[in-house]
Design a protein around this motif. Structure first.
Motif, mmCIF file in Angstrom:
data_model
loop_
_atom_site.group_PDB
_atom_site.id
_atom_site.type_symbol
_atom_site.label_atom_id
_atom_site.label_comp_id
_atom_site.label_asym_id
_atom_site.label_seq_id
_atom_site.Cartn_x
_atom_site.Cartn_y
_atom_site.Cartn_z
ATOM 1 N N ILE A 76 0.840 -1.206 0.000
ATOM 2 C CA ILE A 76 0.000 0.000 0.000
ATOM 3 C C ILE A 76 0.875 1.257 0.000
ATOM 4 N N GLY A 77 0.447 2.235 -0.763
ATOM 5 C CA GLY A 77 1.115 3.539 -0.769
ATOM 6 C C GLY A 77 0.231 4.555 -0.060
ATOM 7 N N ILE A 78 0.848 5.384 0.751
ATOM 8 C CA ILE A 78 0.103 6.490 1.372
ATOM 9 C C ILE A 78 0.462 7.753 0.603
ATOM 10 N N GLN A 79 -0.562 8.422 0.098
ATOM 11 C CA GLN A 79 -0.304 9.632 -0.688
ATOM 12 C C GLN A 79 -0.491 10.875 0.180
ATOM 13 N N ILE A 80 0.490 11.768 0.129
ATOM 14 C CA ILE A 80 0.388 12.998 0.925
ATOM 15 C C ILE A 80 0.474 14.219 0.005
ATOM 16 N N PHE A 81 -0.111 15.316 0.471
ATOM 17 C CA PHE A 81 0.006 16.566 -0.295
ATOM 18 C C PHE A 81 0.277 17.714 0.656
ATOM 19 N N GLY A 82 0.958 18.731 0.132
ATOM 20 C CA GLY A 82 1.257 19.897 0.959
ATOM 21 C C GLY A 82 2.061 20.904 0.170
ATOM 22 N N ASP A 83 2.261 22.065 0.788
ATOM 23 C CA ASP A 83 2.885 23.176 0.088
ATOM 24 C C ASP A 83 4.303 23.454 0.561
ATOM 25 N N SER A 84 4.702 22.864 1.686
ATOM 26 C CA SER A 84 5.998 23.257 2.236
ATOM 27 C C SER A 84 6.908 22.039 2.401
ATOM 28 N N PRO A 85 8.171 22.162 1.967
ATOM 29 C CA PRO A 85 9.102 21.042 2.089
ATOM 30 C C PRO A 85 9.228 20.545 3.534
ATOM 31 N N GLU A 86 9.284 21.479 4.483
ATOM 32 C CA GLU A 86 9.490 21.082 5.885
ATOM 33 C C GLU A 86 8.303 20.266 6.391
ATOM 34 N N VAL A 87 7.090 20.787 6.103
ATOM 35 C CA VAL A 87 5.878 20.107 6.585
ATOM 36 C C VAL A 87 5.733 18.748 5.894
ATOM 37 N N MET A 88 6.001 18.714 4.606
ATOM 38 C CA MET A 88 5.885 17.442 3.873
ATOM 39 C C MET A 88 6.893 16.417 4.414
ATOM 40 N N ILE A 91 5.640 5.922 0.093
ATOM 41 C CA ILE A 91 5.002 7.228 0.279
ATOM 42 C C ILE A 91 4.933 7.872 -1.100
ATOM 43 N N ASP A 92 3.747 8.341 -1.455
ATOM 44 C CA ASP A 92 3.559 8.977 -2.752
ATOM 45 C C ASP A 92 3.253 10.459 -2.534
ATOM 46 N N ILE A 93 3.836 11.290 -3.383
ATOM 47 C CA ILE A 93 3.576 12.736 -3.281
ATOM 48 C C ILE A 93 2.595 13.128 -4.376
ATOM 49 N N ASN A 94 1.574 13.869 -3.988
ATOM 50 C CA ASN A 94 0.554 14.302 -4.950
ATOM 51 C C ASN A 94 0.972 15.618 -5.603
ATOM 52 N N TYR A 95 1.278 15.547 -6.900
ATOM 53 C CA TYR A 95 1.499 16.759 -7.705
ATOM 54 C C TYR A 95 0.455 16.814 -8.819
ATOM 55 N N GLY A 96 -0.732 16.303 -8.510
ATOM 56 C CA GLY A 96 -1.735 16.229 -9.575
ATOM 57 C C GLY A 96 -3.071 16.847 -9.242
ATOM 58 N N CYS A 97 -3.324 17.097 -7.957
ATOM 59 C CA CYS A 97 -4.673 17.545 -7.601
ATOM 60 C C CYS A 97 -4.969 18.924 -8.215
ATOM 61 N N PRO A 98 -6.055 19.038 -9.006
ATOM 62 C CA PRO A 98 -6.360 20.309 -9.663
ATOM 63 C C PRO A 98 -7.340 21.181 -8.867
ATOM 64 N N VAL A 99 -7.788 20.696 -7.713
ATOM 65 C CA VAL A 99 -8.842 21.403 -6.974
ATOM 66 C C VAL A 99 -8.313 22.741 -6.447
ATOM 67 N N PRO A 100 -8.986 23.874 -6.795
ATOM 68 C CA PRO A 100 -8.478 25.188 -6.401
ATOM 69 C C PRO A 100 -8.194 25.336 -4.901
ATOM 70 N N LYS A 101 -9.035 24.715 -4.075
ATOM 71 C CA LYS A 101 -8.816 24.815 -2.625
ATOM 72 C C LYS A 101 -7.411 24.306 -2.250
ATOM 73 N N VAL A 102 -6.916 23.333 -3.000
ATOM 74 C CA VAL A 102 -5.593 22.754 -2.735
ATOM 75 C C VAL A 102 -4.506 23.562 -3.453
ATOM 76 N N THR A 103 -4.735 23.867 -4.739
ATOM 77 C CA THR A 103 -3.666 24.516 -5.526
ATOM 78 C C THR A 103 -3.441 25.974 -5.086
ATOM 79 N N LYS A 104 -4.519 26.624 -4.600
ATOM 80 C CA LYS A 104 -4.378 28.027 -4.167
ATOM 81 C C LYS A 104 -3.331 28.166 -3.075
ATOM 82 N N LYS A 105 -3.199 27.107 -2.278
ATOM 83 C CA LYS A 105 -2.215 27.158 -1.182
ATOM 84 C C LYS A 105 -0.839 26.680 -1.648
#
Ligand code: FMN
Length: 333
Positions: free
Chosen positions: A67-79, A95-109
Motif C-alpha cells: 500500500i502507498g500512502i499519498q500525501i500533499f502539501g505546500d511546504s518542504p518542511e511540513v511534507m 510514500i507517494d507525493i501528490n502533484y496532480g490535484c487540480p482542486v483550487p482549494k488545494v492549488t491556491k495554497k
C-alpha cells in the motif's frame, strides 16, 4: 516489477481517489487482484497536527499491502515531517507525493498540481521527503502541466529521478483541463523515454483491453486505474485474466454486485461507524447498482434509504428475488 526495494506482483494498481479509496474499497480491490493500492490524498498539515480524522485516513491492515500512502502539501518542511511521521507510525510500503490535484482549494495554497508551475518548489518538496524517508520508496503522481502551454512532465521526470524518486505516475492531462478532453498518452511515452525509474501510466483506462493498449503505445511499466474501478473491483480480476493472455472473463452478475454491496457496507461500518458508513455507502450504490433490469429503482431505494436497517432490507430483498426466481430484481416500493 519493482519500485525501489518493493516487489510488486501485478502491474495494475488502484489509483488514489479522495472519498473512495479508504480501507473498505482497498480491501475489495485487493481481493480482486490489484497489484498496489493507495490511500486517498492526505494533508501533510493534518498529519503533523495529528488530526485524528486525518490519521484515520492512513490506517490500514496487513491484507492491504502493498500500500502507498499519498500525501500533499505546500511546504518542504511540513511534507518531510509528515512523511517521516507516516513512516514511523504506520510503516506503509511507499510514500507517494501528490502533484496532480487540480482542486483550487488545494492549488491556491501551493499544494497538489500547483507544484507544476514551480519545478524548483517540486524539487525542494521532493528532496525533503526523500531525505526524510530513507527506508521505503518515495514516488510521485503528477499531471502533465498546469496548462497546455506549459507541459512539464518530461522535464520534471529526470529531475525527480535524480532526487531519488523511485517511480512516477502520470495522469497526462493539465490542471486546467481537469477531466475534460482525452488523456494524452504520448506524454506518458515521452516520460518513459526520459527516465529509467518505472513509469505508471494513468488516464482513461476504461476497459481491461485499454491496459494492453496503454502499455503497447507508451511502454509504461504499470498502469493505475481510477474511475473504471468505481463500483467495479472486478476490473482487477478481468485485468489479471487479460494480462495473463487469457480471454476476457465476464463482468459481475447482479448477485455478485448485491453481495459486494453488503460487504462494502459492512466494511465501511466496521471502520466508520453506522451513521457515517451508511452515508458513505450511498455514492457507491450509485456506481454498483447499474446495468441490470430494475437497477434504477433499486438504486433509488438504496441511495435514499433512511438508515442501515432499511438499506440492508433492500439488499436482502433484491438478493431473495434473484435467488427465488433466478431473475433480476424488478421493483421496490
Ligand atoms: C473521485 C476521485 C477522487 C480522486 N482523488 C485523487 C487523489 O486523492 N489523489 C490523486 O492523486 N488523484 C486523485 N484522483 C485522480 C485519479 O487518481 C486519476 O488520476 C484520474 O481519475 C485519471 O484516471 P482514470 O481515467 O482511470 O479515472 C481522483 C479521481 C477521482 C475520480
Amino acid at each position: 516489477m519493482r519500485i525501489g526495494n518493493l516487489k510488486i506482483d501485478f502491474p495494475v494498481f488502484l489509483a488514489p481517489m479522495a472519498g473512495v479509496t479508504d480501507h473498505s474499497f482497498r480491501i475489495l480491490c485487493k481481493e480482486k487482484g490489484a497489484g498496489l493500492v493507495y490511500s486517498e490524498f492526505v494533508s501533510a498539515h493534518g498529519i503533523i497536527r495529528e488530526n485524528e480524522k486525518t490519521l484515520d485516513m492512513i490506517r490500514f491492515v496487513e491484507a492491504e499491502r502493498p500500500i502507498g500512502i499519498q500525501i500533499f502539501g505546500d511546504s518542504p518542511e511540513v511534507m518531510a515531517k509528515a512523511a517521516r511521521m507516516v513512516y514511523d507510525k504506520f510503516k506503509p510500503d511507499l510514500i507517494d507525493i501528490n502533484y496532480g490535484c487540480p482542486v483550487p482549494k488545494v492549488t491556491k495554497k501551493g499544494a497538489g498540481s500547483a507544484a507544476l508551475k514551480d519545478l524548483c518548489l517540486m524539487d525542494d518538496i521532493t528532496s525533503a521527503v526523500v531525505e526524510a524517508v530513507r527506508k521505503i520508496p518515495v514516488t510521485v503522481k503528477m499531471r502533465a502541466g498546469w496548462d497546455s502551454n506549459n507541459i512539464v512532465s518530461t522535464e520534471a521526470g529526470p529531475r525527480l529521478e535524480k532526487i531519488g524518486v523511485k517511480a512516477i505516475a502520470l495522469h497526462p492531462r493539465t490542471t486546467k483541463q481537469s477531466y475534460k478532453g482525452n488523456a494524452n498518452w504520448d506524454w506518458i511515452r515521452e516520460l518513459k523515454e526520459a527516465v529509467t525509474v518505472p513509469v505508471i501510466g494513468n488516464g482513461d483506462i476504461k476497459t481491461p483491453g485499454d491496459i494492453l493498449r496503454m502499455v503497447k503505445e507508451t511502454g509504461c511499466d504499470a498502469v493505475m486505474v481510477a474511475r473504471a474501478a468505481l463500483g467495479n473491483p472486478w476490473f482487477f480480476e478481468q485485468a489479471n485474466n487479460i494480462l495473463n493472455g487469457n480471454k476476457i472473463i465476464p463482468g459481475p452478475t447482479t448477485k455478485d454486485k448485491i453481495f459486494t454491496c453488503n460487504r462494502h457496507l459492512d466494511l465501511l461500518i466496521q471502520t466508520r461507524g453506522e451513521r457515517t458508513g451508511t452515508n458513505l455507502m450511498r455514492k457507491h450504490f450509485g456506481w454498483y447498482i447499474k446495468g441490470f433490469a430494475g437497477a434504477s429503482t433499486l438504486r433509488q431505494s438504496l441511495v435514499t434509504a433512511k438508515d442501515f436497517t432499511e438499506m440492508t432490507a433492500f439488499l436482502a430483498r433484491a438478493m431473495d428475488s434473484i435467488q427465488k426466481n433466478n431473475t433480476e430484481p424488478l421493483s421496490y416500493p
